[in-house]
Design a protein around this motif. Structure first.
Motif, PDB file in Angstrom:
ATOM      1  N   VAL A   1      43.201  49.437   9.860  1.00 58.18           N
ATOM      2  CA  VAL A   1      41.978  48.246  10.489  1.00 58.18           C
ATOM      3  C   VAL A   1      40.842  47.903   8.621  1.00 58.18           C
ATOM      4  O   VAL A   1      40.760  49.649   9.318  1.00 58.18           O
ATOM      5  CB  VAL A   1      42.101  49.110  11.498  1.00 58.18           C
TER       6      VAL A   1
ATOM      7  N   CYS B   1      40.356  50.727  21.217  1.00 60.19           N
ATOM      8  CA  CYS B   1      41.302  50.909  20.844  1.00 60.19           C
ATOM      9  C   CYS B   1      42.997  50.368  21.340  1.00 60.19           C
ATOM     10  O   CYS B   1      43.417  49.915  21.645  1.00 60.19           O
ATOM     11  CB  CYS B   1      41.468  51.576  19.562  1.00 60.19           C
TER      12      CYS B   1
ATOM     13  N   ALA C   1      33.432  45.938  14.024  1.00 59.22           N
ATOM     14  CA  ALA C   1      33.188  45.494  15.943  1.00 59.22           C
ATOM     15  C   ALA C   1      33.334  45.893  16.442  1.00 59.22           C
ATOM     16  O   ALA C   1      32.603  45.763  17.716  1.00 59.22           O
ATOM     17  CB  ALA C   1      33.939  43.624  14.888  1.00 59.22           C
ATOM     18  N   VAL C   2      34.551  47.093  16.157  1.00 60.33           N
ATOM     19  CA  VAL C   2      34.806  47.941  17.423  1.00 60.33           C
ATOM     20  C   VAL C   2      34.306  48.250  17.562  1.00 60.33           C
ATOM     21  O   VAL C   2      33.516  49.201  19.120  1.00 60.33           O
ATOM     22  CB  VAL C   2      36.547  47.993  16.842  1.00 60.33           C
TER      23      VAL C   2
ATOM     24  N   GLY D   1      35.789  45.954   8.805  1.00 59.90           N
ATOM     25  CA  GLY D   1      34.946  45.127   9.200  1.00 59.90           C
ATOM     26  C   GLY D   1      35.572  44.632  10.705  1.00 59.90           C
ATOM     27  O   GLY D   1      34.357  44.707  11.438  1.00 59.90           O
ATOM     28  N   THR D   2      36.413  44.752  11.083  1.00 61.90           N
ATOM     29  CA  THR D   2      37.281  44.946  12.563  1.00 61.90           C
ATOM     30  C   THR D   2      36.795  46.502  13.096  1.00 61.90           C
ATOM     31  O   THR D   2      35.948  46.015  14.418  1.00 61.90           O
ATOM     32  CB  THR D   2      39.137  45.130  12.410  1.00 61.90           C
TER      33      THR D   2
ATOM     34  N   VAL E   1      46.137  43.663  15.584  1.00 62.64           N
ATOM     35  CA  VAL E   1      44.702  44.057  14.089  1.00 62.64           C
ATOM     36  C   VAL E   1      43.621  42.608  14.459  1.00 62.64           C
ATOM     37  O   VAL E   1      43.176  42.628  14.319  1.00 62.64           O
ATOM     38  CB  VAL E   1      44.714  44.556  12.959  1.00 62.64           C
ATOM     39  N   ALA E   2      44.771  41.851  15.126  1.00 65.15           N
ATOM     40  CA  ALA E   2      43.901  40.152  15.226  1.00 65.15           C
ATOM     41  C   ALA E   2      43.407  40.520  15.999  1.00 65.15           C
ATOM     42  O   ALA E   2      42.848  39.667  16.242  1.00 65.15           O
ATOM     43  CB  ALA E   2      44.818  38.793  14.437  1.00 65.15           C
TER      44      ALA E   2
ATOM     45  N   HIS F   1      40.227  42.365  15.909  1.00 66.91           N
ATOM     46  CA  HIS F   1      39.131  41.793  15.317  1.00 66.91           C
ATOM     47  C   HIS F   1      38.865  39.990  16.418  1.00 66.91           C
ATOM     48  O   HIS F   1      36.968  40.560  16.408  1.00 66.91           O
ATOM     49  CB  HIS F   1      39.605  41.647  14.796  1.00 66.91           C
ATOM     50  N   ARG F   2      39.323  39.636  16.883  1.00 68.81           N
ATOM     51  CA  ARG F   2      38.920  38.853  17.840  1.00 68.81           C
ATOM     52  C   ARG F   2      38.049  39.094  18.714  1.00 68.81           C
ATOM     53  O   ARG F   2      36.977  38.908  19.442  1.00 68.81           O
ATOM     54  CB  ARG F   2      40.022  37.335  17.789  1.00 68.81           C
TER      55      ARG F   2
ATOM     56  N   SER G   1      34.678  41.006  18.193  1.00 64.81           N
ATOM     57  CA  SER G   1      33.922  40.905  17.830  1.00 64.81           C
ATOM     58  C   SER G   1      33.416  39.917  19.014  1.00 64.81           C
ATOM     59  O   SER G   1      31.813  39.036  18.973  1.00 64.81           O
ATOM     60  CB  SER G   1      34.333  39.268  16.725  1.00 64.81           C
TER      61      SER G   1
END
Length: 506
Positions: A306, A329, A313-314, A309-310, A493-494, A497-498, A501
């Motif tokens: 991960v 998570c 955001a988390v 950047g992710t 993972v995608a 992140h989305r 964020s």
């Protein structure tokens, strides 16, 4: 170091000594790579010519009888009831089709000027410090007992792979082999150790433990202490470690003394009945092939990362909703499972470190206790509030721990013929490996070794390492192909992140 022809000799004279003198000798033998063996009533040694001195031979003769006992049988120093966690993993060892899935294998890759004698000495001292590294188990009726063995001379020969066509590949094959060899808890769960030389200044130390005696916290602690002991031997400075760390027998006695009273246990059962009531057992994830009547135990592991950047955001999402990175998570994992299965909620097992007492922070043992989270599918826009509820549920659950078998009974029957709780989520924020392991004059990389087996049908794990999360998915190959699991990882993972964020202040 070379050995002279006919270096093996016998020390015949009788003797005896206090335990502390024997212990110190065991450590010195390890440092000097002197190995002992028994030949009837004779004690034999094999070691470098420079190490086998007259004073050492005299000491071997004086202490021969005690050393023979340790070399041949392993003397039991003390014994007592096993802890709940030890008992659980011993039962799993007998039940699982591939008990080697309970191995905890690591490789430590070293680049630089390694002092092999200091490494042997550090490992020998580590085994002396922690009784979980010299424990065997036996049955006493329905109970399990743990027996603490006297320390035996540590053997760590150097295996030279530098003449192989690809030494790194050879080391990888050896590591995979060691990871796939099951322990025999009745004989003992002492760590399996191998030191491989892969280049002029390159080495690989293989370390395989058994889950009955360690967890993620313990691995982190062992690596930290190994670094401190090695540094002390190389530099001559004190290691600065607690001279009397807590031991598994003490933990098991404490656990027995604080067993929950019937009223407390009843309240815990009522909590879990309310928390999980109506939730179907099992899962409805799509399969790549029909489920066999009995899973073989064979499995695979897919690794992923991960990115930083992710993770940022988390962490920001967790801060906005006053919860933890773990909760964000875990909630995102529930979203993924909901999409794949079509179910609004699924039960997921979460291991808990269970080290609330300060005294347990230095304990090398398995204290992990599992609980069950009821993870909801939800929408991506709801990740923050969902994570807050997930974090709160986790806090409530760890205050009401019960054996997993009892919690399982609170689930409604599922439509699957598989296990009631086949999915797990691991967040190992206690496992500090990699850059934190510092040895003088050496670059160090610590890597878990994936074995060809799976404990759960599907398990996702995350380990904070620097500014990223190191991830893995362990899965049964009876049900899924690696390509399927890799696709799920990309989706997770995608999604993470989305969803994390959303709502961030730009």
């Amino acid at each position: 170091m070379s050995r002279p022809a006919g270096a093996a000799r016998a020390a015949d004279a009788p003797g005896g000594a206090p335990a502390d003198r024997i212990t110190e000798l065991v450590v010195r033998l390890a440092e000097a790579d002197v190995r002992l063996s028994a030949d009837g009533a004779r004690l034999r040694y094999d070691g470098p010519a420079s190490a086998v001195t007259g004073p050492l031979l005299t000491e071997l003769r004086e202490l021969k009888d005690e050393l023979l006992v340790r070399v041949e049988t392993g003397r039991v120093l003390r014994s007592g009831a096993a802890s709940r966690e030890q008992t659980r993993y011993l039962a799993l060892h007998e039940e699982l089709p591939l008990p080697q899935v309970l191995n905890v294998p690591f490789r430590v890759d070293l680049e630089g000027a390694l002092d092999v004698g200091a490494l042997r000495g550090a490992l020998a001292r580590l085994v002396l410090r922690h009784e979980s590294l010299r424990t065997r188990y036996r049955r006493n009726g329905a109970r399990r007992l743990q027996e603490i063995l006297a320390p035996r001379p540590l053997v760590l020969p150097v295996e030279d792979l530098t003449r192989d066509a690809d030494p790194g590949d050879s080391a990888g094959r050896i590591a995979s082999h060691e990871a796939a060899v099951a322990f025999d808890p009745g004989a003992g769960t002492a760590p399996r150790l191998r030191l491989l030389r892969t280049g002029p200044r390159a080495w690989t130390l293989l370390l395989v433990l058994h889950h009955s005696g360690c967890d993620g916290w313990s691995v982190s602690l062992l690596l930290s202490e190994l670094a401190a002991l090695y540094t002390a031997l190389v530099t001559g400075r004190p290691a600065g470690l607690d001279p009397r760390p807590p031991q598994p027998l003490e933990y098991a006695r404490w656990q027995g003394d604080r067993a929950a009273d019937p009223a407390t246990a009843a309240r815990c059962r009522a909590y879990w009945a309310g928390r999980l009531g109506g939730l179907p057992a099992g899962h409805a994830l799509p399969l790549d092939r029909p489920r066999p009547r009995r899973l073989s135990g064979l499995g695979g592991t897919e690794l992923f990362t991960v990115p930083a950047g992710t993770l940022r955001a988390v962490a920001a999402c967790a801060a906005r909703h006053r919860t933890s990175v773990f909760a964000v998570c875990a909630a995102a994992f529930g979203m993924l499972l909901g999409r794949l299965s079509g179910r609004p909620e699924l039960p997921v097992v979460v291991p808990y470190a269970n080290r609330d007492r300060r005294e347990l922070e230095r304990l090398v043992a398995c204290t992990t206790a599992p609980f069950v989270l009821r993870l909801a599918a939800g929408e991506e826009a709801d990740l923050g509030p969902l994570a807050a509820r997930t974090g709160l549920a986790a806090l409530e659950s760890v205050d009401r721990l019960l054996p997993l078998g009892e919690v399982e009974q609170c689930l409604a029957p599922g439509t699957s013929t598989g296990a009631a709780l086949p999915i797990s989520f691991h967040f190992q924020n206690s496992l500090e490996i990699g850059p934190e392991l510092t040895l003088p004059g050496l670059a160090v990389t610590v890597t878990p070794v994936a074995g060809p087996a799976s404990r759960d049908e599907l398990g996702l794990g995350l380990i904070p390492v620097g500014d990223v999360l190191s991830g893995y998915v362990e899965f049964t190959t009876d049900l899924w192909d690696p390509a399927t699991v890799r696709g799920w990882i990309r989706d997770y993972v995608a999604l993470l992140h989305r969803a994390a964020s959303r709502g961030a202040v730009s």
